[in-house]
Design an enzyme around this catalytic site. Structure first.
Site, PDB file in Angstrom:
ATOM      1  N   CYS A 273       0.865  -1.163   0.055  1.00  0.00           N
ATOM      2  CA  CYS A 273      -0.218   0.039  -0.088  1.00  0.00           C
ATOM      3  C   CYS A 273       0.906   1.328   0.173  1.00  0.00           C
ATOM      4  O   CYS A 273       0.787   2.098  -0.997  1.00  0.00           O
ATOM      5  CB  CYS A 273      -0.779   0.064   1.264  1.00  0.00           C
TER       6      CYS A 273
HETATM    7  N1  SAJ Z   1       6.756   2.470   8.739  1.00  0.00           N
HETATM    8  C1  SAJ Z   1       7.710   3.236   9.164  1.00  0.00           C
HETATM    9  N2  SAJ Z   1       7.374   3.974  10.162  1.00  0.00           N
HETATM   10  C2  SAJ Z   1       6.077   4.235  10.962  1.00  0.00           C
HETATM   11  C3  SAJ Z   1       4.851   3.551  10.112  1.00  0.00           C
HETATM   12  C4  SAJ Z   1       5.456   2.480   9.270  1.00  0.00           C
HETATM   13  O1  SAJ Z   1       8.904   3.014   8.736  1.00  0.00           O
HETATM   14  O2  SAJ Z   1       5.848   5.217  11.660  1.00  0.00           O
HETATM   15  C5  SAJ Z   1       7.258   1.267   7.732  1.00  0.00           C
HETATM   16  C6  SAJ Z   1       6.424  -0.170   8.130  1.00  0.00           C
HETATM   17  O3  SAJ Z   1       7.671  -0.695   8.686  1.00  0.00           O
HETATM   18  C7  SAJ Z   1       6.217  -0.622   6.743  1.00  0.00           C
HETATM   19  C8  SAJ Z   1       5.532   0.577   5.852  1.00  0.00           C
HETATM   20  O4  SAJ Z   1       6.198   1.625   6.683  1.00  0.00           O
HETATM   21  O5  SAJ Z   1       7.484  -1.224   6.170  1.00  0.00           O
HETATM   22  C9  SAJ Z   1       4.081   0.596   5.954  1.00  0.00           C
HETATM   23  O6  SAJ Z   1       3.606   0.293   7.006  1.00  0.00           O
HETATM   24  P1  SAJ Z   1       2.007   0.376   7.655  1.00  0.00           P
HETATM   25  O7  SAJ Z   1       2.045   0.620   9.114  1.00  0.00           O
HETATM   26  O8  SAJ Z   1       1.479   1.539   7.015  1.00  0.00           O
HETATM   27  O9  SAJ Z   1       1.439  -1.002   7.277  1.00  0.00           O
HETATM   28  P2  SAJ Z   1       0.523  -1.307   5.776  1.00  0.00           P
HETATM   29  O10 SAJ Z   1       1.524  -1.105   4.597  1.00  0.00           O
HETATM   30  O11 SAJ Z   1       0.341  -2.802   6.250  1.00  0.00           O
HETATM   31  O12 SAJ Z   1      -0.350  -0.309   5.720  1.00  0.00           O
HETATM   32  C10 SAJ Z   1      -1.723  -0.821   5.884  1.00  0.00           C
HETATM   33  C11 SAJ Z   1      -2.717   0.495   5.238  1.00  0.00           C
HETATM   34  N3  SAJ Z   1      -3.686  -0.203   5.220  1.00  0.00           N
HETATM   35  C12 SAJ Z   1      -4.768   0.047   4.210  1.00  0.00           C
HETATM   36  O13 SAJ Z   1      -4.242   0.682   3.322  1.00  0.00           O
HETATM   37  C13 SAJ Z   1      -6.189  -0.473   4.212  1.00  0.00           C
HETATM   38  C14 SAJ Z   1      -2.329   1.757   6.320  1.00  0.00           C
HETATM   39  O14 SAJ Z   1      -3.515   2.624   5.604  1.00  0.00           O
HETATM   40  C15 SAJ Z   1      -2.864   1.398   7.524  1.00  0.00           C
HETATM   41  O15 SAJ Z   1      -2.793   2.716   8.248  1.00  0.00           O
HETATM   42  C16 SAJ Z   1      -1.755   0.608   7.913  1.00  0.00           C
HETATM   43  O16 SAJ Z   1      -2.048  -0.905   7.414  1.00  0.00           O
HETATM   44  C17 SAJ Z   1      -1.855   0.245   9.461  1.00  0.00           C
HETATM   45  O17 SAJ Z   1      -2.298   1.330  10.124  1.00  0.00           O
HETATM   46  O18 SAJ Z   1      -1.626  -0.845   9.912  1.00  0.00           O
END
Ligand code: SAJ
Length: 445
Positions: A273
């Protein structure tokens, strides 16, 4: 007009709901409709998935096999590869992947393939909804002409809307039924009918004035994350240059009870995403002569974090007069975030590439990921897959540097600190106590 007919079918739960694409979005959605008493048919190009579902098996973590079996036995839920059955459906919801091409341009080929199948069976009285994340205008510029080319007319014969998926796999608190649903129709009738359909399975439906608004809202949600993660990563590099502890700075800022939302630095961003969705928005903006600099800058900062991590490793080895070449480096974790097994777009793959390119002997340990494949045969060490090594005392002692790339909860970080000589921690996995008791030199992002 067709709206009344569709709403009446939904009201009596006589509407037959079809879902095209039974992945981590489509299967939970199909199950919710069936669980609410609707006849629900899933359409898949993968016969194996259809067979598993029809034999009461789930391949999606958030949906148990017992639920699938119960719904299949109740005759409410079934899956098929026969797209002719689309003509039996009163509502059809498209939940197919929207990847990026190598050029970082949108790849809507899966949406087009699904729309082609629907177009062949489109008839009066159907409501079509797109859920796949895509650029603003896909629903009304791409899907609508395809459907109206059949001679059928929007509102008179069929309805068309967009509603973004917000599935967060593995989230124990938020599942399909309790995540607010944004819905935008190409016309008001479409909005009303689509919103009414979702109100049967979701507590909170938020209707907007158009499909474009709904498409763009989804992209804002994930662009917001990419840009703020980029800000956190830039702060990490700034604090490293100033020799200030980034994590302590963020922890302090996060005590502000309003007007601040903590994001954390990391080795880069992975998943299907966050690294992709913003490019759907910037691509469309560019078509209209608008350059979205925040998206470009976030991509620039986030995609260079693997280089920064490799630099930290090089700095750490250099302090011991060791060359990167020939050093034995162990990555802890390769999944794109903790406690999952998904390596899509994981920065760990870039870090492994870069370390290998500098001649390091790279291994990894990840309890969730048995093997990683390198799709680019030009990678150092060729396309050979790499397998997860057991996290033995010997493995830790023999490593010149241990790099914590994914902070899986199950890892015993005290043991890692006790047995390692040099650790690069990209996730703040080593808390204060562990660090104080550690004999290892620790470099933090
Ligand atoms: N990450 C960081 N720093 C942060 C947060 C995340 O480096 O502060 C990294 C994570 O390690 C990962 C990437 O970014 O590699 C994405 O992380 P994410 O927490 O956004 O997880 P995703 O990719 O599973 O995003 C999904 C998304 N959900 C949908 O699109 C329906 C996102 O909108 C959600 O907010 C997220 O899940 C969530 O909160 O779990």
């Amino acid at each position: 007009m067709v709206k009344e007919q569709i709403i009446a079918l939904i009201k009596d739960k006589r509407a037959h709901v079809g879902v095209v694409g039974l992945g981590y979005v489509g299967l939970p959605l199909l199950a919710e409709f069936a669980r609410s008493g609707f006849e629900a048919t899933g359409f898949e190009v993968d016969a194996n998935k259809a067979t598993q579902i029809n034999s009461g098996k789930s391949y999606i973590g958030d949906i148990t096999s017992s639920l699938v079996e119960e719904l299949v036995d109740s005759k409410l839920l079934r899956a098929t590869t026969n797209f002719d059955d689309l003509q039996e459906c009163d509502a059809v919801i498209i939940c197919v992947p929207t990847p990026l091409r190598k050029t970082k341009e949108p790849d809507v080929s899966y949406i087009l393939a699904a729309a082609e199948e629907i177009t062949k069976r489109l008839h009066r009285g159907q409501l079509i909804i797109l859920e796949s994340t895509t650029y603003p205008g896909t629903t009304d510029e791409v899907l609508l002409p395809m459907f109206e080319n059949t001679g059928l007319k929007l509102d008179t014969d069929f309805l068309l809307a967009f509603s973004p998926e917000r599935v967060d796999p593995g989230n124990p608190e938020f599942q399909t039924h309790n995540i607010p649903k944004v819905v935008g129709g190409v016309t008001p009738d479409s909005t009303e009918a689509a919103a009414y359909l979702y109100s049967q399975i979701v507590k909170d439906v938020h209707a907007v004035s158009s499909a474009r608004v709904a498409e763009t809202a989804k992209l804002l949600e994930n662009t917001f994350r990419a840009v703020n993660i980029g800000m956190a990563n830039e702060m990490a590099r700034l604090c490293y240059a100033l020799n200030i502890d980034t994590w302590e700075v963020i922890r302090a800022a996060a005590t502000k009870p309003f007007g601040f939302m903590p994001f954390y630095p990391g080795p880069g961003i992975g998943g299907h995403c966050i690294p992709l969705d913003p490019h759907y928005l910037s691509w469309k903006a560019r078509q209209h002569g608008f350059d979205s600099r925040f998206i470009g800058l976030a991509e620039e900062v986030n995609s260079h974090m693997p280089d920064h991590v490799v630099q930290l490793v090089a700095d750490g080895l250099n302090d011991e007069s060791k060359a990167m070449k020939g050093s034995r480096i162990l990555l802890l974790g390769v999944a794109y975030k903790k406690d999952i097994d998904d390596v899509r777009e994981s920065p760990a793959l870039s870090i492994i590439d870069r370390l290998r390119a500098k001649g390091a002997d790279v291994r990894y340990h990840d309890p969730f990921v048995k093997e990683v494949h390198f799709d680019d045969a030009h990678t150092e060490g060729g396309g050979e897959p790499l397998g997860s090594v057991p996290l033995t005392d010997e493995e830790l002692r023999a490593s010149d540097c241990v790099v914590i790339v994914t902070n899986h909860s199950a890892t015993d970080y005290q043991r890692v600190c006790r047995l390692s000589s040099l650790i690069v921690d990209t996730r703040n996995a080593l808390n204060g106590d562990v660090r104080r008791d550690s004999s290892a030199r620790i470099i933090r992002l």
